[in-house]
Structures are given as C-alpha cells and as structure tokens.
Design a protein around this motif. Structure first.
Motif, PDB file in Angstrom:
ATOM      1  N   GLU A  10      -8.259   0.489   6.586  1.00  0.00           N
ATOM      2  CA  GLU A  10      -8.006   1.751   6.297  1.00  0.00           C
ATOM      3  C   GLU A  10      -9.025   2.655   7.018  1.00  0.00           C
ATOM      4  OE1 GLU A  10      -8.508   3.459   2.650  1.00  0.00           O
ATOM      5  OE2 GLU A  10     -10.319   2.635   2.254  1.00  0.00           O
ATOM      6  N   GLU A  14     -15.271  -7.877   3.440  1.00  0.00           N
ATOM      7  CA  GLU A  14     -15.041  -6.298   3.845  1.00  0.00           C
ATOM      8  C   GLU A  14     -16.465  -5.622   4.100  1.00  0.00           C
ATOM      9  OE1 GLU A  14     -12.420  -3.658   1.267  1.00  0.00           O
ATOM     10  OE2 GLU A  14     -12.003  -5.747   0.556  1.00  0.00           O
ATOM     11  N   LEU A  52      -5.372 -10.407   4.391  1.00  0.00           N
ATOM     12  CA  LEU A  52      -6.314 -10.900   5.292  1.00  0.00           C
ATOM     13  C   LEU A  52      -7.375 -11.727   4.404  1.00  0.00           C
ATOM     14  CD1 LEU A  52      -6.745  -7.772   7.604  1.00  0.00           C
ATOM     15  CD2 LEU A  52      -5.803 -10.027   7.914  1.00  0.00           C
ATOM     16  N   LYS A 104       0.813  -1.345  -0.174  1.00  0.00           N
ATOM     17  CA  LYS A 104      -0.026  -0.120  -0.199  1.00  0.00           C
ATOM     18  C   LYS A 104       0.960   1.214   0.079  1.00  0.00           C
ATOM     19  CE  LYS A 104      -3.683  -1.904   2.865  1.00  0.00           C
ATOM     20  NZ  LYS A 104      -4.720  -1.522   3.807  1.00  0.00           N
TER      21      LYS A 104
HETATM   22  P1  AMP Z   1      -7.349   0.353   1.275  1.00  0.00           P
HETATM   23  O1  AMP Z   1      -7.187   1.524   0.449  1.00  0.00           O
HETATM   24  O2  AMP Z   1      -6.376   0.071   2.365  1.00  0.00           O
HETATM   25  O3  AMP Z   1      -8.754   0.030   1.691  1.00  0.00           O
HETATM   26  O4  AMP Z   1      -7.113  -0.935   0.491  1.00  0.00           O
HETATM   27  C1  AMP Z   1      -7.979  -0.912  -0.869  1.00  0.00           C
HETATM   28  C2  AMP Z   1      -8.674  -2.541  -0.994  1.00  0.00           C
HETATM   29  O5  AMP Z   1      -7.219  -3.394  -0.997  1.00  0.00           O
HETATM   30  C3  AMP Z   1      -9.128  -3.037   0.342  1.00  0.00           C
HETATM   31  O6  AMP Z   1     -10.718  -2.384  -0.005  1.00  0.00           O
HETATM   32  C4  AMP Z   1      -9.204  -4.391   0.159  1.00  0.00           C
HETATM   33  O7  AMP Z   1     -10.113  -4.968  -0.731  1.00  0.00           O
HETATM   34  C5  AMP Z   1      -7.707  -4.655  -0.256  1.00  0.00           C
HETATM   35  N1  AMP Z   1      -6.950  -4.583   0.864  1.00  0.00           N
HETATM   36  C6  AMP Z   1      -6.376  -3.794   1.504  1.00  0.00           C
HETATM   37  N2  AMP Z   1      -5.815  -4.068   2.664  1.00  0.00           N
HETATM   38  C7  AMP Z   1      -5.728  -5.606   2.528  1.00  0.00           C
HETATM   39  C8  AMP Z   1      -5.215  -6.480   3.472  1.00  0.00           C
HETATM   40  N3  AMP Z   1      -4.377  -6.431   4.483  1.00  0.00           N
HETATM   41  N4  AMP Z   1      -5.749  -7.631   2.992  1.00  0.00           N
HETATM   42  C9  AMP Z   1      -6.542  -8.238   1.888  1.00  0.00           C
HETATM   43  N5  AMP Z   1      -6.998  -7.239   1.232  1.00  0.00           N
HETATM   44  C10 AMP Z   1      -6.543  -5.882   1.507  1.00  0.00           C
END
Ligand code: AMP
Ligand code: GLY
Length: 468
Positions: free
Chosen positions: A286, A192, A188, A145
């Motif tokens: 997040e 969600e 993970l 990320k």
């Molecule tokens: P975020 O911007 O951190 O919400 O990440 C965007 C998308 O990536 C999330 O909605 C999840 O679908 C996926 N994602 C983020 N972090 C994880 C994680 N630790 N494990 C699995 N999928 C993740």
C-alpha cells in the motif's frame, strides 16, 4: 517561520518537536488533548481537523506560513486544498493525490496504467459473483482489503484473520453489499518494510527504511493495528534489506510520483510505500500519503543535521535543497504504550505515572499520543495509542534495550510489545528472509491471469517490469 501542525498523535508531537528545535513557531489543530503538543504550541485549536474551512481559518488567523498535515483523514477530506487555496504552502497532497492512500483501487489502477511494477497479483471484483470467481482463480491464500481508509485495521489476511476461503469471500462480499469497493490480493510471504520519502516538484528524497510491527500482540499475533512500534538500522537499511532491494522500493516511489505527475496530479508531501520483501523482490502492499505512525518517529529522531523548518518549507513550495535531507547514522527503536486490550477491546481511562525527565536523561525520548495530562507526571490513556518511547544507539537491540530500561520509570496498566527490537526477533526475521531467498526455497506462485473486472484496467504488471 510559523507552522501549522494538523493532528494530535505522537507522530505529530515528533513533527512539532523537530520544528521547535529548528526554532519554528508551532500552531496545532487536533481533536484530542496532547500534553506534548500543548507544551510546544503557541496556540491549539480543537476544531475538527477534517473540516477544510475551519482548519484554513485557524491557519489564516495565526498568519501561518507553512502547514504540515499528519494523519490521512484530513488529507482525504481536502484540508491541503483549502490551505493552498488560502495561499498557505502545505506539506501533504490535495484530495486527488491523497487517493494514493484513501483509495487502494485508485492506487492499483494508477500503477497498472503506467506499468509501475512491484505489485502483487490482485483483483477488484465489483459483484459477489466476481468475488467467487476471483477466489477460485487465486487458488492460493489471499488477502481481502477494503479500498477505503480503515486506520490499518480493515485488511484480512488468510491464515491470520480467517482460515477458510469462504470466510474471506464472505468478508469481501459484505464490503460490496455495504456499497464499498474491495480488493483481493495474493497473500505474500516475506518481511515488511516502510520506505518513506519527501516528495515535491524538485524530486523524491528518501528517508531511512523502517520496519513497523502491525500486529497487536507479541510474536505478531492479534489483530492488525496502526502500529505497535518500529525500528530502523544504523545504515538506513534493515537486517534483511539489501541496498539493491531498498533501491527497488525507492524506484517504485519515483515511478509512482512520475505517474501522478503525468496525469496532472501535483504531489507535495510525504509518500510512504509499505512493501513486502519477497523472493520476487519488494512488492507494494500500500501507499500512504503521510509520515508513518510510528515510522515517522524513527525518521524524525534521526533528523538533526539541518533545518527541518527549511526542509518542510521546501517540500511545501516545490524546491528542496538536498543538503537538508540528512539523517544521522544511528539505529532507533520506538515502542508504543497502549491501553490494555488495544487492537481488540481497548480499556480507556487507565492512568500512567511516569518520570519524563528521568527517561529523557537516559537518552530516551517521550512522545505523547492521545493521552490527557492528569498531574505533573501522570496521564490518562484513551482508546488509542498512548505514549511512544524512542531509543537510539548504534545497534537496534541496544536501542530496544534502552526503551526497555525506560519502561522501569513508567507505572500503571498498559500493554507494550517487549519483543520489538530484541536480538531474538531480529534473528527470526533475518532467518525468515534467508529461507525465502535461499535457492532451495519453494518457488513463489507463478502469477495467474486474474480476470480484471470490466471497469478496471488489466491486472498488475509483473514485478519484473520494474526490476528486470
Ligand atoms: P495494508 O493496509 O495494505 O498495508 O495492509 C495491512 C497489513 O496487512 C500489512 O501491513 C500486511 O501485514 C498485511 N497485508 C496486506 N497486504 C498483504 C498481502 N498481499 N500479503 C500478505 N499480507 C498483506
Ligand atoms: N504504521 C503504519 C501506518 O502509519 O500506516
């Protein structure tokens, strides 16, 4: 009351429409044209929504009494600070508080400092060597990320966006080499959900839980997007989400607000936790410092009992009357109509013909995103999400079916995810979660001690700290 709405998407159309129903006067600053906002607004400005001085000047010129900031970029740019400096109470944190979204590193480190549990295992490498070390130590699928804002499109998940660990490592290194900050997280498995709340000095006031569909294509294939659609359930839970797990997520929000406050950071606005429900309970992916788009549309559709203008005034000034935070007990489904190729190579310029009055007469709401009006019932699509259709009913699949029926009143080249809110998709998700939670399921990986870089506080607290 005179309100400023900053932003020009379907989420902002929903905010403005809900204020309009509460007899507020609405003024708008947005970069793009939006036929829905144009219809509601007393005046619209095309000044740059991320230019704090220009936005504050427009608000002052129109004697705005409360401002609401829709998207993350103006929050990260300090637009809320400029409005407050001009004595305009604002829904949205200042630049420092908005880091909860604009810097994933700030967020993880704040939560770790205050022992707020519910975090996955992560590492914040600061050199290419540390990337290699962290990848080796994870020894399991991981996620890369960028720390900063990427409009939901910068996260790479192993197995979806890359396969070999070396490719994820190369992506992480490329971010560092460009001078950015990057996080690695354990991947993970689970379902969600988004838990949003109104936050102000007097407390944290949760909205219904919502599930967003982030992947561009049906079956959750394709790239991550800002969100293709979303649903909420009649009881404000989700088919796979128990009251206890939703309560744990709300507790993470409350503890985060307390952590911000204890560091002297005031937060008046919307706090949105993006969680993964796992065998270890809900874990935070997040935070966002604003309404989700589209999730905010689900919540606002249900906000009809009470006075939204008064509620937002309360958020902006520090005291909310809890009686104003009421959402109807109905299910909602939102589907976005997007340009063909959206999520990868969107083809802008296509024209959609639609019959908004017929759609509304069928009980489905039309919320305009980034589209230009090119006739009484025609809009031109841009590169971004075009039109959100919202259906409501007592069951999710019925609300989804209402939106599908409304699509018959739209013609032109667009893409929409027909699988959002279908009985089949809901059953798949419930079964997925049941398999993860069943006693025979493979135990989730035991957290390893990922070496935290020297500059960063120690690794995330285990979720048990919150939940136990
Ligand atoms: P975020 O911007 O951190 O919400 O990440 C965007 C998308 O990536 C999330 O909605 C999840 O679908 C996926 N994602 C983020 N972090 C994880 C994680 N630790 N494990 C699995 N999928 C993740
Ligand atoms: N739908 C995800 C977001 O608003 O960030």
């Amino acid at each position: 009351m005179r309100f400023l709405v900053v932003g020009g998407g379907a989420r902002e159309h929903a905010i403005a429409a809900t204020l309009h129903r509460a007899e507020a006067e609405v003024y708008v600053v947005s970069r793009n044209a939006n036929p829905g906002l144009d219809r509601i607004a007393k005046a619209t400005s095309r000044v740059d929504p991320t230019d704090p001085a220009r936005v504050a000047e427009f608000a002052r010129a129109h004697r705005v009494e409360v401002a609401v900031i829709g998207p993350e970029a103006p929050l990260a740019a300090g637009v809320a600070d400029a409005l407050r400096a001009g004595s305009i109470p604002t829904v949205g944190p200042g630049q420092v508080g908005a880091q909860i979204e604009s810097s994933k590193r700030f967020c993880r480190e704040l939560l770790a400092r205050h022992g707020v549990g519910g975090q996955p295992r992560y590492a914040i490498p600061t050199s290419v060597e540390e990337v290699d070390r962290a990848v080796a130590e994870f020894g399991a699928p991981f996620v890369v990320k960028p720390s900063g804002l990427t409009a939901g499109k910068g996260v790479w998940v192993q197995g979806a966006d890359f396969n070999e660990p070396k490719d994820g490592a190369a992506y992480a290194k490329s971010i560092l080499v460009q001078g950015g900050s990057v996080l690695l997280e354990e991947k993970l498995d689970g379902e969600e959900f988004s838990q949003m709340a109104f936050v102000t000095d007097s407390g944290v006031y949760p909205m219904p839980a919502v599930q967003d569909f982030k992947r561009a294509l049906e079956g959750n294939r394709g790239g991550n997007t800002g969100g293709m659609g979303s649903y909420s359930q009649r009881d404000h839970l989700l088919p796979f989400l128990s009251p206890a797990d939703r309560g744990r997520a709300i507790e993470v929000l409350e503890r985060t607000v307390a952590a911000l406050r204890s560091e002297g950071i005031s937060y008046r606005g919307i706090l949105y936790g993006g969680f993964m429900l796992t065998a270890r309970g809900p874990l935070l992916l997040e935070f966002n410092a604003r309404f989700g788009d589209p999730e905010g549309i689900n919540a606002l559709t249900l906000y009809e009992e009470g006075n939204f203008a008064e509620l937002l005034h309360g958020v902006a000034t520090g005291r909310v009357d809890p009686n104003l935070v009421r959402f109807r007990l109905r299910a909602t489904v939102v589907k976005y109509l997007v340009p063909p190729g959206y999520g990868d190579r969107p083809q802008a310029g296509g024209v959609l013909e639609l019959d908004p009055l017929g759609i509304e007469a069928d009980g489905v709401h039309v919320l305009y995103g980034s589209v230009e009006s090119v006739g009484p019932s025609a809009v031109k699509l841009s590169n971004s999400r075009g039109i959100a259709l919202v259906g409501e009913a007592s069951a999710i699949y019925e609300a989804g079916a209402r939106v599908e029926a409304a699509l018959k009143r739209v013609s032109g080249a667009y893409y929409v995810r027909h699988d959002i809110g279908t009985k089949e998709d809901l059953a798949r998700r419930t079964e997925h979660m049941r398999a993860i939670l069943s006693p025979g399921a493979k135990p989730s990986p035991i957290p390893l001690s990922v070496a935290a870089p020297a500059a960063a506080p120690s690794s995330a607290a285990p979720p048990e700290q919150l939940i136990g």
